[in-house]
Design a protein around this motif. Structure first.
Motif, PDB file in Angstrom:
ATOM      1  N   SER A  52       0.944  -1.250   0.033  1.00  0.00           N
ATOM      2  CA  SER A  52      -0.151  -0.166  -0.072  1.00  0.00           C
ATOM      3  C   SER A  52       0.803   1.324   0.136  1.00  0.00           C
ATOM      4  CB  SER A  52      -1.052   0.020   0.995  1.00  0.00           C
ATOM      5  OG  SER A  52      -0.291   0.055   2.226  1.00  0.00           O
ATOM      6  N   THR A  53       2.275   1.159   0.442  1.00  0.00           N
ATOM      7  CA  THR A  53       3.031   2.393   0.479  1.00  0.00           C
ATOM      8  C   THR A  53       4.190   2.460  -0.448  1.00  0.00           C
ATOM      9  OG1 THR A  53       4.071   1.314   2.202  1.00  0.00           O
ATOM     10  CG2 THR A  53       2.296   2.457   3.092  1.00  0.00           C
ATOM     11  N   PHE A  54       4.150   1.390  -1.284  1.00  0.00           N
ATOM     12  CA  PHE A  54       5.330   1.570  -2.256  1.00  0.00           C
ATOM     13  C   PHE A  54       4.890   0.257  -3.430  1.00  0.00           C
ATOM     14  CE2 PHE A  54       6.905  -0.820   1.241  1.00  0.00           C
ATOM     15  CZ  PHE A  54       7.295  -2.085   0.592  1.00  0.00           C
ATOM     16  N   SER A  55       5.453   0.419  -4.432  1.00  0.00           N
ATOM     17  CA  SER A  55       5.404  -0.600  -5.438  1.00  0.00           C
ATOM     18  C   SER A  55       6.988  -1.484  -5.602  1.00  0.00           C
ATOM     19  CB  SER A  55       5.013  -0.270  -6.911  1.00  0.00           C
ATOM     20  OG  SER A  55       6.138   0.606  -7.380  1.00  0.00           O
ATOM     21  N   LEU A  56       6.840  -2.460  -5.893  1.00  0.00           N
ATOM     22  CA  LEU A  56       7.968  -3.384  -5.929  1.00  0.00           C
ATOM     23  C   LEU A  56       7.938  -4.362  -7.129  1.00  0.00           C
ATOM     24  CD1 LEU A  56      10.621  -4.380  -4.704  1.00  0.00           C
ATOM     25  CD2 LEU A  56       9.579  -5.857  -3.510  1.00  0.00           C
ATOM     26  N   THR A  57       8.872  -4.199  -8.117  1.00  0.00           N
ATOM     27  CA  THR A  57       8.912  -4.994  -9.293  1.00  0.00           C
ATOM     28  C   THR A  57      10.238  -5.563  -9.536  1.00  0.00           C
ATOM     29  OG1 THR A  57       9.504  -2.960 -10.617  1.00  0.00           O
ATOM     30  CG2 THR A  57       6.983  -3.690 -10.465  1.00  0.00           C
ATOM     31  N   VAL A  58      10.302  -6.733 -10.423  1.00  0.00           N
ATOM     32  CA  VAL A  58      11.579  -7.117 -10.681  1.00  0.00           C
ATOM     33  C   VAL A  58      11.623  -7.280 -12.205  1.00  0.00           C
ATOM     34  CG1 VAL A  58      13.527  -8.897 -10.222  1.00  0.00           C
ATOM     35  CG2 VAL A  58      12.035  -8.052  -8.548  1.00  0.00           C
ATOM     36  N   ASN A  59      12.776  -6.716 -12.780  1.00  0.00           N
ATOM     37  CA  ASN A  59      12.787  -7.024 -14.251  1.00  0.00           C
ATOM     38  C   ASN A  59      14.418  -6.916 -14.648  1.00  0.00           C
ATOM     39  OD1 ASN A  59       9.983  -6.363 -15.396  1.00  0.00           O
ATOM     40  ND2 ASN A  59      10.275  -4.452 -14.440  1.00  0.00           N
ATOM     41  N   LEU A  73      12.188  -0.627  -5.886  1.00  0.00           N
ATOM     42  CA  LEU A  73      11.130  -0.227  -4.684  1.00  0.00           C
ATOM     43  C   LEU A  73      10.604   1.095  -5.032  1.00  0.00           C
ATOM     44  CD1 LEU A  73      10.808  -1.646  -1.425  1.00  0.00           C
ATOM     45  CD2 LEU A  73      10.258   0.566  -1.656  1.00  0.00           C
ATOM     46  N   GLN A  74       9.578   1.501  -5.181  1.00  0.00           N
ATOM     47  CA  GLN A  74       9.200   3.012  -5.384  1.00  0.00           C
ATOM     48  C   GLN A  74       8.028   3.354  -4.572  1.00  0.00           C
ATOM     49  OE1 GLN A  74       7.496   4.383  -9.206  1.00  0.00           O
ATOM     50  NE2 GLN A  74       9.422   5.548  -9.371  1.00  0.00           N
ATOM     51  N   LEU A  75       8.428   4.374  -3.637  1.00  0.00           N
ATOM     52  CA  LEU A  75       7.514   4.923  -2.762  1.00  0.00           C
ATOM     53  C   LEU A  75       6.581   5.648  -3.530  1.00  0.00           C
ATOM     54  CD1 LEU A  75      10.121   6.488  -0.167  1.00  0.00           C
ATOM     55  CD2 LEU A  75       8.980   4.164  -0.112  1.00  0.00           C
ATOM     56  N   ASN A  76       5.039   5.459  -3.331  1.00  0.00           N
ATOM     57  CA  ASN A  76       3.991   5.780  -4.235  1.00  0.00           C
ATOM     58  C   ASN A  76       2.980   6.430  -3.482  1.00  0.00           C
ATOM     59  OD1 ASN A  76       2.636   3.754  -2.951  1.00  0.00           O
ATOM     60  ND2 ASN A  76       2.770   2.584  -4.733  1.00  0.00           N
ATOM     61  N   ARG A  77       3.409   7.567  -2.572  1.00  0.00           N
ATOM     62  CA  ARG A  77       2.497   8.383  -1.928  1.00  0.00           C
ATOM     63  C   ARG A  77       2.885   9.562  -2.068  1.00  0.00           C
ATOM     64  NH1 ARG A  77       2.331   8.226   3.109  1.00  0.00           N
ATOM     65  NH2 ARG A  77       0.011   8.555   3.474  1.00  0.00           N
ATOM     66  N   ALA A 133       1.214  12.768   0.152  1.00  0.00           N
ATOM     67  CA  ALA A 133       1.729  12.756   1.284  1.00  0.00           C
ATOM     68  C   ALA A 133       3.129  12.878   1.561  1.00  0.00           C
ATOM     69  CB  ALA A 133       1.162  11.743   2.278  1.00  0.00           C
ATOM     70  N   CYS A 134       3.682  13.248   0.460  1.00  0.00           N
ATOM     71  CA  CYS A 134       5.256  13.257   0.514  1.00  0.00           C
ATOM     72  C   CYS A 134       6.119  12.015   0.915  1.00  0.00           C
ATOM     73  CB  CYS A 134       5.744  14.327   1.408  1.00  0.00           C
ATOM     74  SG  CYS A 134       5.349  16.121   0.969  1.00  0.00           S
ATOM     75  N   ASN A 135       5.249  11.060   0.633  1.00  0.00           N
ATOM     76  CA  ASN A 135       5.737   9.533   0.800  1.00  0.00           C
ATOM     77  C   ASN A 135       6.236   9.603   2.221  1.00  0.00           C
ATOM     78  OD1 ASN A 135       5.822   8.663  -2.025  1.00  0.00           O
ATOM     79  ND2 ASN A 135       7.340  10.230  -2.465  1.00  0.00           N
ATOM     80  N   SER A 136       5.532   9.873   3.243  1.00  0.00           N
ATOM     81  CA  SER A 136       5.814   9.862   4.539  1.00  0.00           C
ATOM     82  C   SER A 136       5.724   8.279   4.825  1.00  0.00           C
ATOM     83  CB  SER A 136       5.071  10.811   5.520  1.00  0.00           C
ATOM     84  OG  SER A 136       3.491  10.478   5.198  1.00  0.00           O
ATOM     85  N   MET A 137       6.041   7.962   5.962  1.00  0.00           N
ATOM     86  CA  MET A 137       6.187   6.509   6.367  1.00  0.00           C
ATOM     87  C   MET A 137       5.270   6.193   7.461  1.00  0.00           C
ATOM     88  SD  MET A 137      10.399   6.490   6.674  1.00  0.00           S
ATOM     89  CE  MET A 137      11.327   6.461   4.965  1.00  0.00           C
ATOM     90  N   THR A 138       4.123   5.828   6.893  1.00  0.00           N
ATOM     91  CA  THR A 138       2.846   5.354   7.895  1.00  0.00           C
ATOM     92  C   THR A 138       3.366   4.048   8.608  1.00  0.00           C
ATOM     93  OG1 THR A 138       1.787   4.122   6.136  1.00  0.00           O
ATOM     94  CG2 THR A 138       1.403   6.380   6.317  1.00  0.00           C
ATOM     95  N   ARG A 139       2.062   3.692   9.399  1.00  0.00           N
ATOM     96  CA  ARG A 139       2.546   2.309  10.324  1.00  0.00           C
ATOM     97  C   ARG A 139       2.494   1.299   9.014  1.00  0.00           C
ATOM     98  NH1 ARG A 139      -1.169   4.910  13.866  1.00  0.00           N
ATOM     99  NH2 ARG A 139      -0.391   4.979  16.154  1.00  0.00           N
ATOM    100  N   ALA A 140       1.811   1.221   8.110  1.00  0.00           N
ATOM    101  CA  ALA A 140       1.558   0.309   7.252  1.00  0.00           C
ATOM    102  C   ALA A 140       3.103   0.142   6.585  1.00  0.00           C
ATOM    103  CB  ALA A 140       0.787   0.512   5.992  1.00  0.00           C
TER     104      ALA A 140
END
Length: 291
Positions: free
Chosen positions: A4-11, A17-21, A24-31
């Motif tokens: 819910s707070t980032f995407s993760l792909t492998v190619n 790993l890309q923060l995607n909020r 909210a300035c990609n702040s680090m929530t409990r999740a």
């Protein structure tokens, strides 16, 4: 897996790993604090990737710890006998520290691409990475001091080994911003790019170059560099000899020589996946290494 707070792909053996909020300035929530260590552990266990690139979306890399963590704490943390409250707080801080220490324990190199602000907890994250890159508008700040607390997730322990100790202390004591030009001059970042697009392209180019190398040689290099950082030259050389006695095999070298003769790229065998039942044992082994 979906996060819910980032995407993760492998190619092509490069994990992103890309923060995607960004709203909210990609702040680090409990999740985030639940998902991030799980994602890093899963990535290491699968052995699918040979390098990890961490980036983000929007104007800023990350504003650090989300305000909800501070404004909506677990009420049990402030109830009951003082000694037990203190023990619970210590355990919580150690758990949060482990989220970023995982970046050192993972077998593959971790490259971080920073645009805009890298604040508080985000600085803890990038300090635990192998290499850092940023845009011209990037800045780094130990925000915790300005908020009235001592940074506790790794910046104060790692930053003095990455830049001059006096500068690290100044940043910690003042909470001022260290701009990209100063970060480059101090050796904190490897390279500065004009914008986020060229930044990510440049870091991915480095990642692809790493992914083409022998994964065993790269993993060994990371292990030795981390060990040498925390030990004497004598101890590190001794550990290097022990590693080489067990890990050095001619297979990857023969692959390299054959590839050069044929004009093709070598096809290295990937590292072995970690058996799930063994993950805790590997973690314990990392934590119990002699200092």
């Amino acid at each position: 897996m979906e996060y819910s707070t980032f995407s993760l792909t492998v190619n092509n053996a490069v994990a992103q790993l890309q923060l995607n909020r960004p709203q909210a300035c990609n702040s680090m929530t409990r999740a985030f604090w639940r998902e991030f260590p799980d994602a890093i552990a899963a990535l290491d266990a699968s052995a699918e990737a040979r390098v990890l690139v961490i980036s983000s979306t929007g104007k800023h890399f990350s504003a650090g710890m989300d305000l909800e963590v501070f404004t909506q704490p677990d009420p049990q943390m402030f109830q009951g006998e003082a000694g037990r409250r203190g023990e619970a707080m210590r355990r919580l801080v150690l758990q949060l520290q482990d989220c970023f220490t995982a970046l050192e324990h993972i077998r593959i190199p971790v490259l971080v691409a920073v645009q805009g602000g890298c604040i508080g907890g985000a600085l803890d994250l990038v300090c635990a990475s192998d290499s850092r890159y940023c845009t011209e508008d990037a800045y780094f700040t130990v925000k915790e001091t300005e908020l009235g607390m001592t940074a506790d997730l790794g910046t104060l322990q790692r930053l003095p080994g990455l830049i001059p100790a006096g500068l690290a202390r100044e940043l910690a004591y003042t909470a001022r911003k260290m701009p990209a030009t100063e970060a480059l001059q101090a050796g904190f970042v490897n390279r500065v790019y004009p914008c986020a697009e060229t930044l990510l392209a440049g870091v991915l180019e480095v990642a692809e170059q790493i992914a083409r190398q022998s994964p065993l040689a790269v993993a060994g290099s990371k292990q030795m560099l981390n060990y040498a950082r925390d030990h004497s030259v004598s101890d590190s050389l001794n550990y290097m000899a022990t590693w080489q006695a067990g890990m050095f095999q001619p297979n990857d070298m023969m692959q390299t020589f054959a590839a050069k003769m044929s004009g093709q790229s070598p096809q290295f065998e990937p590292l072995r996946a970690i058996v799930p039942a063994m993950q805790e044992a590997v973690k314990d082994d990392n934590n119990n290494k002699p200092n």
